[in-house]
Design an enzyme around this catalytic site. Structure first.
Site, PDB file in Angstrom:
ATOM      1  N   ASN A  74      -2.742  12.885  -3.801  1.00 20.87           N
ATOM      2  CA  ASN A  74      -3.825  13.323  -4.682  1.00 20.87           C
ATOM      3  C   ASN A  74      -4.343  14.707  -4.305  1.00 20.87           C
ATOM      4  O   ASN A  74      -4.583  15.564  -5.164  1.00 20.87           O
ATOM      5  CB  ASN A  74      -4.981  12.321  -4.642  1.00 20.87           C
ATOM      6  CG  ASN A  74      -4.767  11.147  -5.588  1.00 20.87           C
ATOM      7  OD1 ASN A  74      -4.061  11.259  -6.583  1.00 20.87           O
ATOM      8  ND2 ASN A  74      -5.374  10.020  -5.276  1.00 20.87           N
ATOM      9  N   ASP A 102      -1.727   9.428 -10.353  1.00 22.14           N
ATOM     10  CA  ASP A 102      -1.654   8.327 -11.319  1.00 22.14           C
ATOM     11  C   ASP A 102      -0.214   8.039 -11.713  1.00 22.14           C
ATOM     12  O   ASP A 102       0.179   6.874 -11.883  1.00 22.14           O
ATOM     13  CB  ASP A 102      -2.477   8.658 -12.568  1.00 22.14           C
ATOM     14  CG  ASP A 102      -3.974   8.537 -12.335  1.00 22.14           C
ATOM     15  OD1 ASP A 102      -4.369   8.023 -11.270  1.00 22.14           O
ATOM     16  OD2 ASP A 102      -4.743   8.957 -13.210  1.00 22.14           O
ATOM     17  N   HIS A 145      -4.792  14.423  -9.229  1.00 19.84           N
ATOM     18  CA  HIS A 145      -4.907  13.010  -9.607  1.00 19.84           C
ATOM     19  C   HIS A 145      -3.957  12.617 -10.736  1.00 19.84           C
ATOM     20  O   HIS A 145      -3.567  11.449 -10.830  1.00 19.84           O
ATOM     21  CB  HIS A 145      -6.351  12.693  -9.992  1.00 19.84           C
ATOM     22  CG  HIS A 145      -7.282  12.672  -8.820  1.00 19.84           C
ATOM     23  ND1 HIS A 145      -7.431  11.581  -8.008  1.00 19.84           N
ATOM     24  CD2 HIS A 145      -8.082  13.631  -8.289  1.00 19.84           C
ATOM     25  CE1 HIS A 145      -8.293  11.844  -7.036  1.00 19.84           C
ATOM     26  NE2 HIS A 145      -8.713  13.089  -7.195  1.00 19.84           N
ATOM     27  N   ASP A 162       0.850  -1.188   0.000  1.00 21.68           N
ATOM     28  CA  ASP A 162       0.000   0.000   0.000  1.00 21.68           C
ATOM     29  C   ASP A 162       0.887   1.239   0.000  1.00 21.68           C
ATOM     30  O   ASP A 162       1.866   1.317   0.758  1.00 21.68           O
ATOM     31  CB  ASP A 162      -0.911   0.012   1.235  1.00 21.68           C
ATOM     32  CG  ASP A 162      -1.980   1.083   1.155  1.00 21.68           C
ATOM     33  OD1 ASP A 162      -3.029   0.815   0.548  1.00 21.68           O
ATOM     34  OD2 ASP A 162      -1.761   2.182   1.691  1.00 21.68           O
ATOM     35  N   GLU A 174      -4.559   2.430  -4.495  1.00 20.65           N
ATOM     36  CA  GLU A 174      -3.101   2.470  -4.287  1.00 20.65           C
ATOM     37  C   GLU A 174      -2.569   1.171  -3.713  1.00 20.65           C
ATOM     38  O   GLU A 174      -1.459   1.121  -3.189  1.00 20.65           O
ATOM     39  CB  GLU A 174      -2.735   3.635  -3.355  1.00 20.65           C
ATOM     40  CG  GLU A 174      -3.216   3.495  -1.915  1.00 20.65           C
ATOM     41  CD  GLU A 174      -4.609   4.039  -1.676  1.00 20.65           C
ATOM     42  OE1 GLU A 174      -4.888   4.439  -0.532  1.00 20.65           O
ATOM     43  OE2 GLU A 174      -5.430   4.057  -2.608  1.00 20.65           O
TER      44      GLU A 174
END
Length: 344
Positions: A212, A221, A217, A204, A247
């Site tokens: 974010n 990404d 975003h 994680d 994630e």
């Protein structure tokens, strides 16, 4: 012609990337009379391209997956200047001489403007126009079928295997009691060493919501894509890496000892910690991992790794925790509720 048709039937009968790789190099090896044929993966790590063998067949032998035992990302693409030039200019093939004086033919597998797979064929006498024509036809079928498999098995953002594929592979692994299916034509593997096990690791990205929220975003990404690249380059070619959602990522590690599994996982964690992410800067990951037992259900196995992950995140983050070790040290307590779920 009969041999060619037989190989085409074999190639299109597989629903697994490893078996498809083995099938295509077996076909190319036989039909071209090559000394060696390999499937190479092309990956970018820290801005540098590397090539790493995924499968190989040599004259008189049988095709088999290649294992990168040292965990390195492979050989620098710069060591193959003809291939590097080919990829840079989006050419369909490249030829050159290796240090051993043998002729090599490289055939990138293009999907649009991207090629992360390439066939390498080694021949003593070089390649005739007829052999190149035949090989190119086989490669076209291979590319099309690989594209079909990718569409159903891959995550669209990172290119990693997706959640559905993970569910299928873990269930099949637990049902069979082994993580490595036999490859047709290969002798049965010897019994694994007593300390060798299969492992499941859940990864994680730490504080990903903050990334974010702060950077947007698009940069979030990009972080996921770069972490996916580091996963692929840090783990071995026989391991399987999945994007689980958001994630979170999952890795199935094939037969290895606890000590080696810990080293591989921590190498990945360190690679992320030391990587400079554009705009974002420093990113870390937390990992929970557990051994895989055929007596456990997928829910239980994944639950063990998840609990180790939660412990890692609750105790400083940027660390890898082993479920069985936490239980043995009294840091986690398992209360079994039924055959398919556990509560902690």
């Amino acid at each position: 012609m009969d041999s060619l048709l037989r190989h085409m039937v074999d190639m299109t009968g597989h629903r697994d990337h490893t078996m498809l790789d083995i099938s295509v190099i077996s076909a190319v090896q036989e039909l071209s009379g090559a000394l060696q044929t390999r499937v190479l993966g092309v990956a970018t790590v820290c801005g540098q391209k590397f090539v790493r063998a995924r499968a190989c067949i040599r004259a008189g032998g049988v095709a088999c997956p290649e294992e990168q035992l040292d965990g390195s990302p492979g050989e620098p693409l710069a060591a193959f200047p003809e291939l590097a030039h080919c990829l840079e200019h989006h050419d369909s093939r490249a030829e050159g001489l290796g240090r051993d004086g043998l002729r090599r033919l490289w055939l990138p597998i293009w999907f649009g403007d991207k090629a992360d797979t390439c066939l390498e064929i080694v021949h003593e006498q070089g390649f005739t126009a007829e052999s190149i024509h035949t090989i190119s036809g086989i490669v076209s079928v291979y590319r099309n079928f690989q594209n079909l498999l990718d569409y159903s098995e891959r995550d669209s953002l990172t290119g990693l295997l997706n959640r559905k594929t993970f569910d299928d592979q873990l269930a099949r692994m637990l049902h069979s009691g082994d993580t490595e299916p036999l490859v047709p034509g290969l002798p049965e593997r010897r019994q694994h060493g007593a300390e060798e096990k299969q492992w499941l690791a859940v990864v994680d990205v730490d504080h990903f919501k903050m990334v974010n929220d702060r950077f947007g975003h698009l940069y979030g990404d990009e972080v996921l894509i770069l972490v996916a690249n580091l996963l692929q380059s840090s783990f071995r070619s026989q391991d399987r890496v999945f994007r689980f959602g958001g994630e979170e990522f999952v890795v199935l590690l094939r037969s290895t000892t606890l000590e080696n599994a810990r080293k591989i996982i921590d190498r990945f964690r360190t690679n992320v910690e030391t990587h400079v992410f554009p705009q974002v800067g420093r990113v870390t990951v937390s990992v929970g991992f557990t051994s895989i037992s055929a007596t456990d259900s997928p829910v239980v196995t994944l639950g063990h790794a998840d609990q180790a992950l939660y412990f890692a995140k609750a105790n400083g983050r940027n660390r890898a925790c082993h479920y069985e070790e936490l239980v043995a040290n009294g840091l986690l307590q398992t209360i079994t509720a039924n055959d398919t779920a556990e509560f902690f």
